[in-house]
Design a protein around this motif. Structure first.
Motif, short mmCIF file in Angstrom:
data_model
loop_
_atom_site.label_atom_id
_atom_site.label_comp_id
_atom_site.label_asym_id
_atom_site.label_seq_id
_atom_site.Cartn_x
_atom_site.Cartn_y
_atom_site.Cartn_z
N GLN A 1194 0.85 -1.19 0.00
CA GLN A 1194 0.00 0.00 0.00
C GLN A 1194 0.89 1.24 0.00
N VAL A 1195 1.57 1.42 -1.11
CA VAL A 1195 2.47 2.56 -1.22
C VAL A 1195 1.67 3.80 -1.55
N SER A 1196 2.29 4.94 -1.43
CA SER A 1196 1.64 6.21 -1.72
C SER A 1196 1.25 6.29 -3.19
N GLN A 1197 0.16 6.95 -3.44
CA GLN A 1197 -0.32 7.16 -4.81
C GLN A 1197 -0.21 8.65 -5.12
N GLU A 1227 -0.48 13.77 -3.24
CA GLU A 1227 0.08 12.47 -2.83
C GLU A 1227 -0.80 11.92 -1.71
N ILE A 1228 -1.37 10.71 -1.94
CA ILE A 1228 -2.27 10.07 -0.98
C ILE A 1228 -1.56 8.83 -0.44
N SER A 1229 -1.40 8.77 0.87
CA SER A 1229 -0.71 7.63 1.48
C SER A 1229 -1.46 7.21 2.74
N PRO A 1230 -1.54 5.87 2.96
CA PRO A 1230 -2.23 5.39 4.18
C PRO A 1230 -1.38 5.68 5.42
N SER A 1231 -2.04 6.10 6.49
CA SER A 1231 -1.32 6.37 7.74
C SER A 1231 -1.32 5.12 8.59
N PHE A 1237 -5.97 8.56 5.86
CA PHE A 1237 -5.02 8.80 4.78
C PHE A 1237 -4.41 10.19 4.95
N ASP A 1238 -3.13 10.30 4.67
CA ASP A 1238 -2.44 11.59 4.65
C ASP A 1238 -2.42 12.10 3.21
N VAL A 1239 -2.92 13.31 2.99
CA VAL A 1239 -2.98 13.90 1.66
C VAL A 1239 -2.04 15.12 1.65
N LYS A 1240 -1.05 15.06 0.77
CA LYS A 1240 -0.08 16.16 0.66
C LYS A 1240 -0.32 16.89 -0.66
#
Length: 1293
Positions: A1194-1197, A1227-1231, A1237-1240
């Motif tokens: 589940q890498v960042s998308q 950039e969407i990544s699971p925390s 999810f962390d959204v940058k």
């Protein structure tokens, strides 16, 4: 019967070559093999071994095959069964087995398929009776199971079919018989009516042919009444109504006979001449006479005998018949010889002229009784009559005397002259003699006079004293009554008079004191409020943990997380009770926490108390702070800090302040963020969401339950209700039903368009029936809602009023219908609609742990909610829903009802009128406001205020700047608790942050010290009123000026000092939380000193324009009277609040118990998973690196804004052109937390901002129908497509 039918079903010739499918080893390969197979089966049947008889044919039913085939074999002439016989018998028995299996599992479709099958061989099976056959078979199956029988035989099934047919035939015959009765009534012939009633098919009981005429009359009356009630001239009588009329007619007949016999008995008793017998006959219940008095028995006998004698003077006509008018307006004919009666007039009827009827008898009884009562009345008032006669005689005497006086008056001059001369002579003579006698006995006369006067005085005193002693109780009652009346009059004067007198105010000024009961009730109120807040926070924590547990178990089922993660969260999911939270709130003072006994900690505690008081009472700060934070943070801040700050509105003061915050925040949001009126509906306003969440929680949940629970439960209990409004769904259901009934594939296509589905008559018929049902049940919900205005929480109605008024102010051109649609969106769509769609989620109904609504129930409730939503918004069905056009007229009429409902909901009093709160309320209340807040929330609020203090308070001299300056930097959790510092990642820090503390709020600016008291007019006015209350108690006077000008005597000073000492003792016993921060009145002053202080204060208040000396300061006395009235109202509100808190606490405890049951349910589920894991350890074992490898997938998308715009996820970015989207990267990544999810966001490679996005929040928005949302306060996102993207990339859906 089975053998007979079996024989009839055998093939007529030998050409029957169909193989026996259930016996593969019996298939006729050759004639010899066939004969051998048949012989083996016959031998097995004779041997009685079930397993050998049918080794492969439904082994579980081997006993049934054995028993039935044995019976057939015995009935065979040669003791053997041929191949065709076996084939038919086995086919029929197998079909019987299938019917029994269908009965066991409740499969009605399979059951009917076998019943209707020709293979089963049942006769007289009718399609329209299918449901009745299956219900009766299931009942017989249950009876057979209780008796120890596993299977119903073919004979049992055929008997059941015949019995059902017979029962239905009898029902039809009874309906025909009822129709014949109604037709006979139309014909007007009582005999025809009797014959219809006696018809065996009607099965009416107690029908007596002799009462035929009365049956006819009563039935006609019943039908006329029914036609009048139903307003249907063609109304007919039903079976129960006919039976009831028959029974009532029989009862009338019996009563009429008893009445006639009682009248005959009276006539016989009168003829006998014996008064006691006559009295007994008159008092007989059957006669129905009233006013019979035993004392008048002889008079009754004489008068009745006289009337009867008068009747016999004309001669006896010799008739044996008497006609009586009985109850209901019917004539009853009674034969005096036979003692029998009839409702039908006899032939050649002639009324007997010598018998007394009821009217004659009742007339005599009433007349005699009236005469007797009148005599008794004269006897009871004999003394009054004597007085009347005496008055008349007195009048006559006075009249004669007056005539004599008139004569003497005419001769007055002569009489006066004669009398004067004669009296003068006599008087002079007597006077001379008396003077001589007294002169001779002067000393004796003095002694005698003194003794007589003394005796008279003593006697008068003793008589008066004795009178009072003899009537001491009466004296006390009279005095108490007079005092009570005086007190009531004085209190009415206090309440109603514009200027109550000083004497009245002085009598009731003691009500301003606080008694021991006041302190006890305040302590109970504080304790209950603390329990309620604690329970609310505990339930919220339990609910959040349970929701997270739902997600984790769901992810576990979908293999998104491991069982160990679920067990880890389950260990945190503990049953929090009141004791645990109470222990958290009791902070150890010796450990150096916020409540430690040191000057530094005390100042810090007071600073926080001042700060939270200012935030609580001034809603502007929090209203601005909410809109300074991102939406996800503001929501968490509202759910935790704001509701905690107002104690979840557990009393009227805090509810008033919370609603004031809602009002301010809503006005702020509309003015600053709403550009078009429809944005309130299409968006998700923060304040609206907060108001709905609060009023749908513990405070307003009971209201929703009262409004919706009865109708929701009625819909759920109706198992036959099935609402489908989609033509395609109805079409597919119809096709499935046909295939199930026929057992053959339908020739109709399965996939069709709505237009194609509507082309079928059956679909249109079913749709019309479904629409009719939907309108009926929707009407029930609508009726329940529109009559529930008073049940809706005041907070929701007040918010609706503020919303309507604020929108009208900003959009003056908006019509009232547009405004009411917005109100409807709040009251119905946001507040009520979710509770209708998911009543189990909002505690509208009670479900056991693990229980859930069925699919049909949810679809029915969803259809009803959709109808109500369209009606509330006046939205018609058009376009794709054109097949629902017939409902549009109903929607229009329902909208008018909703419109009146919304207008009534907005008609509420203002906050001040509702809660009776003003600017002085906190200054005069006994109890200080207390809040219960966690250390983490204190620090979070402090941090947010420091970060945004310039935005929430732009003025430099704003009080909040001073309070934040007093607090200084944000402290750490450890410093406020008194623990040693912990490392940043220590999990104990989170636990410490949940430690709760009680803050007793105080106003730093409205309770000044002595130096500033004279500068504050309100405080000066309050101090002056309290000084006046102390003075007017002890010094009399009609006005305040008179009291202040008069000097206090020593007795008044002594009494005043004693009262001050008692007050000091009482204050010493007052609990710390109930004491005022600083005393506003100095009780060390003397009475004269307080008067001097009052004069000084009055002079300053006059200069400030607060009082007016020209009316002798009556305004102050009026204010004191108002305080007395408010104190009484406050005590009443406090008692009501105690009751309300007790009810709320009980409801919260019940909800806690429900959550605990859910926890047990989850724990049992996890235990089962752990047991399964232990039993399958070898199969489920994984390498240590497997979980890590799975997570690493589940890498960042990363997506550019342009790519997301192509997918439809991103709609727009404020102030950024579409051609610049390629320079923006998300950039969407699971925390670490599940579902977060962390959204940058980056622009041109530069990191701009990061936010956390909770998957649960997205699902909630989707559930609430919110289509778009804001990210970073600039990017507009499609919620549904974002959820689809996350499912695809991170959950593999």
């Amino acid at each position: 019967r089975f053998s007979l039918f079996f024989t009839s079903q055998l093939p007529q010739g030998l050409g029957y070559t169909s193989p026996l499918p259930l016996f593969p080893y019996i298939q006729p390969l050759t004639d010899s093999i066939l004969l051998q197979a048949v012989e083996r089966i016959n031998a097995a049947v004779r041997a009685g071994v079930p397993e050998n008889t049918l080794p492969e044919v439904y082994p579980s039913a081997a006993d049934l095959y054995q028993r039935e085939l044995t019976s057939l074999q015995q009935q065979s002439p040669d003791g053997s069964l041929s191949h065709p016989e076996l084939l038919v018998a086995v086919e029929m028995l197998s079909s019987v087995v299938l019917i029994n299996r269908a009965l066991d599992v409740g499969d009605r479709n399979s059951m009917w398929r076998q019943l209707a099958s020709a293979v089963t061989g049942l006769s007289n099976v009718e399609d329209e009776y299918a449901q009745r056959y299956m219900d009766e078979l299931m009942r017989l199956k249950a009876v057979a199971r209780e008796e120890g029988s596993d299977y119903l035989t073919w004979n049992d099934i055929q008997a059941c079919v015949d019995q059902v047919n017979l029962t239905i035939q009898e029902e039809h015959e009874r309906i025909v018989a009822i129709g014949q009765i109604n037709e006979a009534l139309d014909g007007g012939d009582p005999q025809n009516t009797l014959e219809a009633l006696l018809h065996s098919a009607a099965k009416l009981t107690d029908v007596d042919p002799s009462v035929a005429q009365h049956y006819y009359d009563k039935l006609l009356e019943a039908r006329r009444e029914k036609a009048h009630e139903t307003e249907d001239p063609s109304a007919v009588l039903w079976l129960d109504e006919i039976q009831n009329a028959v029974l009532m007619s029989n009862k009338d007949t019996q009563e009429a006979l008893q009445f006639s016999q009682a009248i005959q008995a009276i006539n016989r008793a009168v003829d006998s001449g014996e008064a006691p017998k006559t009295l007994a006959a008159l008092r007989s219940p059957g006669a129905g006479l009233y006013g019979v008095t035993p004392e008048c028995v002889q008079n009754y006998q004489d008068d009745l005998a006289k009337i009867k004698q008068d009747k016999t003077q004309d001669g006896d006509n010799g008739s044996d018949w008497m006609k009586h008018w009985v109850k209901g307006g019917h004539n009853y004919y009674y034969n005096l010889k036979t003692g029998e009666g009839s409702w039908t007039e006899p032939a050649d009827f002639l009324q007997n002229n010598t018998q007394l009827n009821k009217e004659d008898i009742q007339s005599v009884v009433s007349g005699v009784t009236t005469t007797y009562n009148r005599e008794q009345l004269w006897l009871a008032n004999e003394s009054l009559i004597a007085k009347l006669q005496a008055g008349c005689r007195g009048y006559l005497v006075r009249k004669g005397l007056k005539e004599r006086k008139d004569f003497l008056k005419s001769q007055d001059p002569a009489i006066t002259t004669i009398q004067a001369h004669f009296r003068g002579y006599k008087q002079r003579k007597v006077y001379i003699k008396r003077k001589e006698y007294l002169n001779d006995h002067s000393e004796d006369a003095v002694k005698i006079q003194s003794m007589v006067r003394m005796h008279q005085a003593r006697k008068k005193y003793r008589d008066r004293l004795k009178h009072f002693k003899d009537h001491i109780n009466d004296v006390v009652k009279i005095q108490a009554f007079i005092r009570a009346n005086k007190a009531r009059d004085d209190y009415k004067t206090l309440i109603n008079a514009d200027d109550p007198p000083m004497a009245v105010v002085r009598k009731f000024v003691h009500l301003l004191d606080h008694s021991d009961q006041d302190f006890q009730e305040e302590l109970d109120l504080m304790r209950l409020r603390e329990e309620v807040v604690t329970n609310i926070r505990s339930n919220q924590q339990l609910e959040n943990d349970l929701n997270l547990m739902d997600i984790k178990i769901g992810l576990l089922v979908k293999n998104k997380i491991t069982l160990q993660e679920v067990v880890s969260h389950s260990n945190k999911l503990t049953k929090k009770n009141k004791g645990e939270l109470s222990n958290l709130m009791m902070m150890n003072k010796q450990r150096g926490g916020l409540k430690a006994l040191s000057k530094e900690k005390r100042l810090k505690l007071e600073a926080y108390q001042y700060l939270f008081y200012l935030l609580q009472t001034n809603p502007t700060y929090l209203a601005k702070l909410i809109f300074q934070m991102p939406q996800n943070k503001s929501t968490k801040f509202m759910d935790s800090v704001i509701f905690t700050l107002y104690n979840y509105a557990s009393n009227q003061r805090e509810e008033y302040l919370l609603l004031k915050l809602f009002k301010t925040a809503l006005q702020e949001e509309i003015k600053s963020k709403v550009d078009q009126i429809q944005e309130i509906v299409t968006g998700n306003p923060t304040v609206i969401k907060m108001v709905v969440s609060f009023n749908r929680g513990a405070r307003g949940q009971n209201a929703l339950r009262q409004i919706l629970a009865p109708v929701v439960k009625e819909i759920m209990d109706d198992k036959t209700l099935n609402i489908k409004t989609d033509p395609v769904d109805i079409y597919k259901s119809w096709v499935n039903q046909m295939e199930t009934q026929t057992g053959e594939a339908s020739k109709l296509p399965y996939e069709v368009t709505p237009e194609q589905a509507m082309s079928h008559e059956e679909v249109r018929t079913r749709l019309e029936a479904s629409i009719k049902n939907m309108r009926t049940v929707t009407d029930k919900f609508l009726s329940a809602i529109i009559v529930s205005v008073d049940k809706i929480p005041y907070g929701m109605r007040f918010t609706s009023k503020v919303l309507k008024d604020t929108l009208h102010e900003k959009f003056p051109d908006a019509t009232e219908d547009e405004l009411l649609k917005i109100v409807g969106n709040l009251l119905y769509y946001r507040y009520m609609n979710p509770a209708i769609v998911a009543p189990d989620a909002f505690d509208i109904i009670d479900l056991s742990a693990g229980g859930q609504l069925t699919t049909d129930q949810r679809r029915n409730l969803g259809s009803i909610a959709k109808m109500l939503q369209h009606a509330a918004s006046n939205k018609m069905f058009l376009g794709d829903n054109a097949h629902l056009n017939p409902i549009n007229e109903y929607l229009s009429s329902s909208y008018q009802k909703f419109r009146r409902f919304f207008l009534a909901a907005c008609d509420v009093p203002s906050l001040e009128d509702k809660f009776n709160v003003d600017q002085y309320s906190d200054l005069v209340t006994l109890q200080k406001p207390v809040i219960y807040i966690s250390i983490g929330e204190v620090i979070n609020t402090h941090t947010l205020l420091l970060d945004h203090q310039d935005a929430i308070a732009s003025e430099h001299n704003d009080p909040i700047h001073e309070l934040l300056e007093d607090l200084g930097e944000v402290p750490t959790i450890e410093s406020l608790i008194g623990e040693n510092p912990l490392p940043p990642g220590d999990p104990n820090r989170e636990t410490m942050g949940k430690t709760e503390v009680s803050l007793t709020l105080a106003n730093k600016f409205d309770v000044p010290g002595e130096a500033n008291a004279e500068m504050d007019a309100r405080t000066l006015l309050l101090n002056t009123k309290r000084l006046i209350v102390d003075v007017i108690r002890f010094q009399p006077g009609e006005t305040l000026t008179e009291i202040l000008e008069g000097a206090a005597n020593p007795e008044q000073e002594v009494e005043y000092q004693r009262a001050m000492q008692r007050r000091a003792i009482r204050d010493a016993k007052t609990p710390e939380k109930m004491k005022q921060a600083k005393p506003v009145v100095d009780d060390s002053l003397t009475l004269q000193g307080k008067k001097d202080k009052i004069r000084s204060n009055l002079q300053r208040l006059a200069e400030l324009g607060k009082v007016h000396p020209e009316n002798r300061y009556q305004d102050l006395i009026n204010d004191i009277a108002k305080d007395i009235r408010n104190q009484r109202r406050y005590r009443q509100r406090r008692k009501a609040e105690l009751v309300k808190l007790q009810q709320t606490n009980a409801a919260l405890n019940s909800k806690t118990a429900f959550y605990n049951v859910q926890i047990d349910y989850y724990n049992q589920y996890i235990k089962t998973c752990m047991d399964n894991l232990a039993s399958n350890k070898g199969k489920l074992s994984k390498k240590p690196g497997d979980t890590k490898a799975k997570k690493s997938k589940q890498v960042s998308q990363k997506y550019t804004a342009a790519r997301l715009h192509e997918k439809g996820v991103l709609i727009e970015i404020e102030d950024l052109q579409t051609n610049q989207f390629k320079n923006v990267i998300f950039e969407i990544s699971p925390s670490e937390a599940v579902g977060v999810f962390d959204v940058k966001a980056k622009f041109m490679g530069v990191h701009l901002e990061t936010l956390q996005l909770e998957y649960q929040d997205l699902l909630q928005l989707q559930y609430e129908g919110v289509a778009v949302m804001k990210l970073f306060d600039r990017a507009t996102i499609n919620v549904n497509l974002l959820i689809f993207l996350l499912n695809k990339k991170f959950y593999g859906k």
